[in-house]
Design an enzyme around this catalytic site. Sequence first.
Site, PDB file in Angstrom:
ATOM      1  N   SER A 142      92.288  -5.399  64.646  1.00  0.00           N
ATOM      2  CA  SER A 142      92.289  -6.833  64.916  1.00  0.00           C
ATOM      3  C   SER A 142      92.930  -7.613  63.770  1.00  0.00           C
ATOM      4  O   SER A 142      92.606  -7.396  62.599  1.00  0.00           O
ATOM      5  CB  SER A 142      90.860  -7.338  65.123  1.00  0.00           C
ATOM      6  N   HIS A 144      92.248 -10.525  63.106  1.00  0.00           N
ATOM      7  CA  HIS A 144      91.206 -11.362  62.510  1.00  0.00           C
ATOM      8  C   HIS A 144      90.606 -10.701  61.272  1.00  0.00           C
ATOM      9  O   HIS A 144      90.129 -11.397  60.371  1.00  0.00           O
ATOM     10  CB  HIS A 144      90.123 -11.668  63.542  1.00  0.00           C
ATOM     11  N   ASP A 151      91.901 -18.454  65.797  1.00  0.00           N
ATOM     12  CA  ASP A 151      92.016 -18.901  67.178  1.00  0.00           C
ATOM     13  C   ASP A 151      91.716 -20.388  67.204  1.00  0.00           C
ATOM     14  O   ASP A 151      90.706 -20.823  66.639  1.00  0.00           O
ATOM     15  CB  ASP A 151      91.031 -18.164  68.081  1.00  0.00           C
ATOM     16  N   GLU A 200      98.549 -15.207  74.397  1.00  0.00           N
ATOM     17  CA  GLU A 200      97.437 -15.940  73.795  1.00  0.00           C
ATOM     18  C   GLU A 200      97.976 -17.158  73.053  1.00  0.00           C
ATOM     19  O   GLU A 200      98.302 -17.068  71.862  1.00  0.00           O
ATOM     20  CB  GLU A 200      96.651 -15.038  72.830  1.00  0.00           C
ATOM     21  N   HIS A 203      96.148 -18.013  69.569  1.00  0.00           N
ATOM     22  CA  HIS A 203      96.047 -17.101  68.423  1.00  0.00           C
ATOM     23  C   HIS A 203      97.195 -17.350  67.435  1.00  0.00           C
ATOM     24  O   HIS A 203      98.358 -17.109  67.741  1.00  0.00           O
ATOM     25  CB  HIS A 203      96.075 -15.652  68.898  1.00  0.00           C
TER      26      HIS A 203
END
Length: 228
Positions: A142, A144, A151, A200, A203
């Site tokens: 990920s 993140h 996000d 997305e 993101h």
Amino acid sequence: MIRKLILGMTISAALLMQGCGSTLNAEQTAGHQTFPKQYSPASIGDLAALPDIEVIDGVTYVEGILVVNKEIPLPRDYNPGLQQEVIDAYSRMFADGAGRGLDFVLVSDFRSYDYQAGLYNNYVARDGREEADKFSAKPGHSEHQTGLAIDVGSSDSATTLSVKFGETPEYQWMKDAAHEYGFIIRYLEGKEDITGYQYEPWHLRYVGDEAEAIYESGLTLEEYLGIE
């Protein structure tokens, strides 16, 4: 395929040398097509243009940019938290957006390996692994976890992370302004076969000074770095 093979061998060898150890609802994820990764064959002449890859303590950098995706992982213990330059950048962007009457909301930022594992496993239990893999990263894969991804949403889309955020005034401004703050839209529409993930619009990935060139190219990070 030559480029892909050599890239994989380079990263694998480096990892050995280093000794490396958003929430969507069912309605939004139902019926999505699969996104198999597609690769163009490379000729022998392309080998000289292979990217500069360095793996430091299990973290992969391509042309100096930290990269994590479905093929390139992070170590389980990589735990930097949300980076200060990201906080400063999105704070400026949100403030400038507010000056234009836009209402941005930070929905998600840093996630640890273990947090991502729980999130991913919940999606698999709910939707099945094949479906979950279209929109959720496996633990260690990920963005993140890098502390360089966030996000974002608007006040009316923040709780669902719906692709409808792409139709909001916030996104319409952000898509052409995010690079001025060091961000790129990481998972572009129409590039699912390259990134392996659904579109997305929410993101953002912080890449700093390189953001403008990536934005102008219209390419994904993988394409821009030559690792697609």
